[in-house]
Design a protein around this motif. Structure first.
Motif, short mmCIF file in Angstrom:
data_model
loop_
_atom_site.label_atom_id
_atom_site.label_comp_id
_atom_site.label_asym_id
_atom_site.label_seq_id
_atom_site.Cartn_x
_atom_site.Cartn_y
_atom_site.Cartn_z
N ASP A 20 7.48 -2.55 -3.81
CA ASP A 20 7.38 -4.14 -4.32
C ASP A 20 7.07 -5.06 -2.99
N LEU A 21 7.00 -4.45 -2.03
CA LEU A 21 7.05 -5.50 -0.53
C LEU A 21 5.49 -5.21 -0.08
N ASP A 22 4.86 -6.36 0.13
CA ASP A 22 3.39 -6.30 0.61
C ASP A 22 3.60 -5.84 2.03
N ASN A 23 2.80 -5.40 2.84
CA ASN A 23 2.76 -4.83 4.11
C ASN A 23 3.85 -3.64 4.31
N ALA A 24 4.83 -3.87 4.08
CA ALA A 24 5.94 -2.64 4.24
C ALA A 24 5.24 -1.39 3.00
N SER A 25 4.88 -1.80 2.11
CA SER A 25 4.53 -0.46 1.08
C SER A 25 3.74 0.69 1.72
N LYS A 26 3.13 0.38 2.47
CA LYS A 26 2.00 1.33 3.18
C LYS A 26 2.44 1.55 4.64
N ASP A 27 3.58 1.18 5.09
CA ASP A 27 4.06 1.11 6.49
C ASP A 27 4.96 2.27 6.59
N ASP A 28 4.39 3.38 7.41
CA ASP A 28 5.53 4.70 7.86
C ASP A 28 6.82 3.99 8.50
N CYS A 29 6.83 3.02 9.10
CA CYS A 29 7.86 2.44 10.06
C CYS A 29 8.90 1.99 9.00
N PHE A 30 8.65 1.65 7.87
CA PHE A 30 9.37 0.92 6.59
C PHE A 30 9.99 2.28 6.05
N PRO A 31 11.39 2.47 6.00
CA PRO A 31 11.93 3.84 5.49
C PRO A 31 11.65 3.64 3.79
N ASP A 32 11.22 4.77 3.33
CA ASP A 32 11.05 5.17 1.68
C ASP A 32 12.03 4.68 1.09
N TYR A 33 13.37 4.47 1.45
CA TYR A 33 14.55 4.09 0.66
C TYR A 33 14.81 2.83 0.94
N GLY A 34 14.03 1.96 1.95
CA GLY A 34 14.32 0.70 2.29
C GLY A 34 13.81 -0.23 1.08
N LYS A 35 14.97 -1.20 1.13
CA LYS A 35 14.80 -2.36 0.15
C LYS A 35 15.27 -3.69 0.59
N VAL A 36 14.85 -4.67 -0.15
CA VAL A 36 15.45 -6.02 0.35
C VAL A 36 16.12 -6.49 -1.06
#
Length: 99
Positions: A43-59
């Protein structure tokens, strides 16, 4: 707050004038039912395709009409590493779309 909200999270580099967008999200206040909204990585623009943002990450955004603790959310607090400087004149922190 009422209406459309856009929230951008930046990685502020103290040694540089640049700021990198970590994620961006948008929602309408009419979508809030209860006290919170949760956005997953997809759901997060920029983070959705960023490998540095963990797959389980959420806000998770928690809303309250008063400064008192919300029942069931009493244990929420900033991590010791989170520092909020409310006395800054940094335009990024003090930015308001209505000014």
């Amino acid at each position: 707050l009422k209406g459309d909200i856009m929230l951008k999270c930046y990685h502020k580099r103290y040694w540089s004038a640049t700021r990198d967008v970590i994620f961006r999200l948008q929602f309408h206040t009419g979508a809030i039912q209860g006290h919170d909204l949760v956005f997953g990585k997809e759901d997060l623009d920029n983070a959705s395709k960023d490998d540095c943002f963990p797959d389980y990450g959420k806000v998770e955004l928690v809303f309250s009409g008063t400064p008192e603790k919300i029942q069931g959310y009493e244990d929420l607090q900033n991590d010791y590493g989170v520092i909020v400087d409310y006395n800054t004149s940094d335009p990024l922190i003090r930015w308001d779309s209505y000014v």
